[in-house]
Structures are given as C-alpha cells and as structure tokens.
Design a protein around this motif. Structure first.
Motif, short mmCIF file in Angstrom:
data_model
loop_
_atom_site.label_atom_id
_atom_site.label_comp_id
_atom_site.label_asym_id
_atom_site.label_seq_id
_atom_site.Cartn_x
_atom_site.Cartn_y
_atom_site.Cartn_z
N PRO A 43 0.83 -1.21 0.00
CA PRO A 43 0.00 0.00 0.00
C PRO A 43 0.86 1.26 0.00
N TRP A 44 0.39 2.30 -0.71
CA TRP A 44 1.11 3.57 -0.72
C TRP A 44 0.11 4.71 -0.86
N SER A 45 0.56 5.91 -0.52
CA SER A 45 -0.30 7.08 -0.57
C SER A 45 0.57 8.33 -0.69
N ILE A 46 0.19 9.23 -1.59
CA ILE A 46 0.91 10.49 -1.80
C ILE A 46 -0.09 11.64 -1.71
N ALA A 47 0.25 12.66 -0.93
CA ALA A 47 -0.61 13.84 -0.78
C ALA A 47 -0.07 14.99 -1.63
N ILE A 48 -0.96 15.59 -2.41
CA ILE A 48 -0.60 16.74 -3.26
C ILE A 48 -1.40 17.94 -2.78
N PRO A 49 -0.76 19.07 -2.47
CA PRO A 49 -1.48 20.24 -1.95
C PRO A 49 -2.30 20.93 -3.02
N ASP A 50 -3.06 21.95 -2.61
CA ASP A 50 -3.86 22.69 -3.58
C ASP A 50 -2.98 23.52 -4.50
N ALA A 51 -3.59 24.12 -5.51
CA ALA A 51 -2.83 24.80 -6.56
C ALA A 51 -1.99 25.94 -6.01
N GLU A 52 -2.53 26.68 -5.04
CA GLU A 52 -1.78 27.82 -4.49
C GLU A 52 -0.53 27.34 -3.76
N ARG A 53 -0.69 26.32 -2.92
CA ARG A 53 0.45 25.79 -2.17
C ARG A 53 1.46 25.14 -3.12
N LEU A 54 0.96 24.44 -4.12
CA LEU A 54 1.85 23.79 -5.08
C LEU A 54 2.64 24.84 -5.86
N GLY A 55 1.99 25.95 -6.21
CA GLY A 55 2.68 27.02 -6.91
C GLY A 55 3.79 27.63 -6.06
N THR A 56 3.51 27.82 -4.77
CA THR A 56 4.54 28.33 -3.86
C THR A 56 5.70 27.36 -3.75
N LEU A 57 5.39 26.08 -3.66
CA LEU A 57 6.41 25.05 -3.55
C LEU A 57 7.32 25.04 -4.78
N LEU A 58 6.74 25.29 -5.94
CA LEU A 58 7.50 25.26 -7.19
C LEU A 58 8.09 26.61 -7.56
N GLY A 59 7.81 27.64 -6.77
CA GLY A 59 8.34 28.97 -7.06
C GLY A 59 7.70 29.63 -8.26
N VAL A 60 6.42 29.36 -8.47
CA VAL A 60 5.71 29.91 -9.62
C VAL A 60 5.09 31.24 -9.24
N ASN A 61 5.10 32.21 -10.15
CA ASN A 61 4.50 33.51 -9.89
C ASN A 61 3.02 33.38 -9.56
N SER A 62 2.53 34.29 -8.73
CA SER A 62 1.16 34.19 -8.24
C SER A 62 0.12 34.31 -9.35
N GLY A 63 0.45 34.96 -10.47
CA GLY A 63 -0.51 35.10 -11.55
C GLY A 63 -0.64 33.89 -12.45
N VAL A 64 0.15 32.84 -12.18
CA VAL A 64 0.14 31.63 -13.01
C VAL A 64 -0.67 30.55 -12.31
N ARG A 65 -1.57 29.93 -13.04
CA ARG A 65 -2.39 28.84 -12.49
C ARG A 65 -1.63 27.52 -12.61
N VAL A 66 -1.43 26.85 -11.49
CA VAL A 66 -0.73 25.57 -11.47
C VAL A 66 -1.76 24.44 -11.48
N VAL A 67 -1.69 23.59 -12.48
CA VAL A 67 -2.66 22.50 -12.66
C VAL A 67 -1.92 21.17 -12.63
N ALA A 68 -2.16 20.39 -11.60
CA ALA A 68 -1.50 19.08 -11.48
C ALA A 68 -2.15 18.07 -12.41
N PHE A 69 -1.31 17.16 -12.95
CA PHE A 69 -1.85 16.05 -13.73
C PHE A 69 -1.12 14.77 -13.34
N HIS A 70 -1.79 13.64 -13.54
CA HIS A 70 -1.23 12.33 -13.20
C HIS A 70 -1.60 11.33 -14.29
N LEU A 71 -0.61 10.60 -14.76
CA LEU A 71 -0.80 9.60 -15.79
C LEU A 71 -0.34 8.25 -15.25
N VAL A 72 -1.22 7.25 -15.31
CA VAL A 72 -0.88 5.90 -14.86
C VAL A 72 -0.29 5.14 -16.04
#
Length: 335
Positions: A43-72
């Motif tokens: 069993p495994w589990s990964i938590a991904i924060p919301d777009a605002e927190r993810l943008g801060t984590l990645l150092g993205v400017n506040s005016g840019v929308r960060v959209v996570a995607f996942h491909l199996v």
C-alpha cells in the motif's frame, strides 16, 4: 431558413470555430513541468497540496495557475480530491486537476502518506517495489501544467475540476495517446535537449487533453464547448473572437446567422450559459488582461482595441469584471 443556416454554418465556418479554440488555448500560454516518474508497491499514498500551495512550492509567480496532472503508465490507483468522490485510475488513464483542489493518490489499504514536498525535496520513495512486487504496483508520471491569464478565459472556465481521460480511446479531434507515448519515449531516451522536448510535449499534452474533453462533452450539457459545437452559436462566437472591437449587438449577431434576435439570444444563452452581450464583455476583458500584461500599449489604445470609445467606460467595465482598475492590474502583473 433554420436548416439552411445550420448547414451553412457547419460547412463554411468550421475553420473559424476551430480558430476560436486555438485562440482560447493560445491565450493561456501553456507551459509545463514534469515532477515525478516513479513506481510504487501497495500500500502507498501520496498527498498533493492545492494549486496555491503547489505554486509556492515550485516557485511559480502568483498570476500563473498551477494545474497538477497524473498519468498511470501501468497498474492502477485511486485519486481522492478534497470534498469529492474517489476516482479509480487504470493503466493508460490520466487526470488533470483544473479545479486546483488538494488531493491524494493511493493504492491498497492504509499506509503512511508521503507528501509531494518530501518527494520533490529528494525524499526516498518508501514504497519502491522490488523485482518480485513490481507487477502488483503502479507506475505514475506526474507533473504540472502552467496556465497564464485564466481570468475570464471561456475555455478554462468550462473545464471540469477533475478531467478524466483515457489514452486508449481514439478520437477524431485529438491524439492524446500519441503525445503521451512520445513523452515517455523521450524521458527514457535521456538524449541531449530532452528536457526541452519534454517541456514542449507537456504543452501539447495539455492541449490534447482539452481536445479529448471537448470531443466527449454531451451535446445537451450547457457549456462553452456546447456553444462552439452549435453551428449557429459557434458562428457568432467566432465573429466575436475574430472582431472583438466591433460595435456588436444582439441584433447584429443575430443578423449574421439569419435568425431573429429573440431566438438567437435564447439559443445562445441555452448553449453557453451566458447572454451574447455578457459573453462579449467577458471576452473583451480577457483580451484586455492579456494586452495589459504582455504589451506596452496605453490603456486608451487597449480600450479602443476591445471596443470601448472611452477609457472611462473601459475602466468601469474592467473593474466590474476583474475587481481592480486596468492600471492597478497591470502594475500587479508586472510586479
């Protein structure tokens, strides 16, 4: 007359309506970044924060929308957005989190949840399978799309919070499977310039995911995509996008599609969910946002280009839709 109008619009204006989608996609200035490509044993589990927190984590400017995607890539897992139902994913399926909600990916029973922050910071994959357990696990390719100027963009507004697409389902409008395959091959190849190529393929992957969704939208669902597909409404939208600065009215738009103003307005609102004039105003403000951020044109010039005779009228409309004056918005974006 209606049948003749629909036939004419469907054949003669298909390219124009396709250009509307091109325009809306182009205005988003799509970028992308690959975050993880890893295999996990249950069993495994990964938590991904919301777009605002993810943008801060990645150092993205506040005016840019960060959209996570996942491909199996192989195996299976589940995605559980906050406040929403769990969605099961199998090999060859992808999800794009346009809503920006925090979510969790998992497989199997209870397990210690690892945060994406830890993994991106070089943390060890606690559930990497050995050779014997690899077949029971799941391999994920995870990243983000970076979207600009999403404010008042009708395409972005029409996208679902969680877009679920299947690569194995072919379509006439998209080549989602082909782009995903090219990207995986480029990652495996590890050749010179591969990072640049993967970034470009991520842009195309986002566009193909959107096109796959457009193809799958039910005809009766009220949305911008339904409006684009409607031969009458789609022709009117194309006219607005092609000439946003003209002195449009319901009567003039209706005349272009050979319908009475009342029937045209009702058909437009039923398909899109906005009246023709409300849609026109929002698109003009979307264009104005883009021009304010990316050009050195004066506010007077931008106002004229999107159909306003005075800067005062433009400023009132802009503040109504965006919440701040054009000058304040430009200053914020440049900062």
């Amino acid at each position: 007359m209606l049948e003749a109008t629909e036939f004419f619009a469907d054949t003669a204006d298909a390219d124009q309506r396709s250009g509307v989608i091109d325009d809306a996609l182009r205005s988003l200035r799509i970028g992308g970044s690959l975050l993880l490509r890893e295999t996990y044993a249950p069993p495994w589990s990964i938590a991904i924060p919301d777009a605002e927190r993810l943008g801060t984590l990645l150092g993205v400017n506040s005016g840019v929308r960060v959209v996570a995607f996942h491909l199996v890539e192989f195996g299976h897992c589940a995605i559980k957005p906050e406040g929403a139902h769990e969605v099961l994913l199998t090999a060859g399926e992808t999800v794009v989190c346009f809503g920006g909600d925090a979510h969790r990916l998992s497989q199997g029973g209870s397990s210690r949840t690892q945060s994406i922050e830890t993994l991106l910071g070089g943390g060890r994959n606690l559930r990497r399978p050995d050779a014997a357990g690899r077949s029971a696990g799941a391999s994920l390719l995870c990243g983000v799309f970076l979207l600009h100027h999403t404010e008042l963009n009708p395409l972005f507004a029409a996208l679902p919070p969680l877009m679920h697409a299947t690569l194995s389902r072919p379509g006439e409008l998209h080549n989602l499977a082909g782009v995903a395959r090219l990207m995986a091959e480029e990652i495996d190849r590890k050749s010179l310039g591969g990072g640049y190529v993967v970034e470009r393929l991520l842009e195309v992957l986002c566009a193909e995911a959107v096109r796959a969704h457009i193809e799958a939208v039910p005809r009766q669902e009220t949305s911008w995509f339904r409006g684009i597909k409607d031969p009458v409404v789609g022709r009117a939208i194309a006219s607005i996008h092609l000439r946003p600065g003209e002195d449009w009215s319901v009567q003039r738009l209706a005349g272009d599609v050979a319908m009475s103003p009342s029937r045209f307005a009702a058909r437009f609102s039923e398909a899109v969910g906005d009246s023709p004039m409300a849609y026109l105003a929002k698109w003009r403000m979307s264009l104005a946002c883009r021009q304010l951020a990316t050009t050195r044109q004066s506010i007077d010039q931008i106002a004229a280009s999107v159909g306003y005779e005075s800067q005062a009228a433009f400023s009132r409309a802009f503040k109504k839709h965006v919440g701040v004056s054009p000058a304040a918005w430009r200053t914020r974006e440049r900062r």
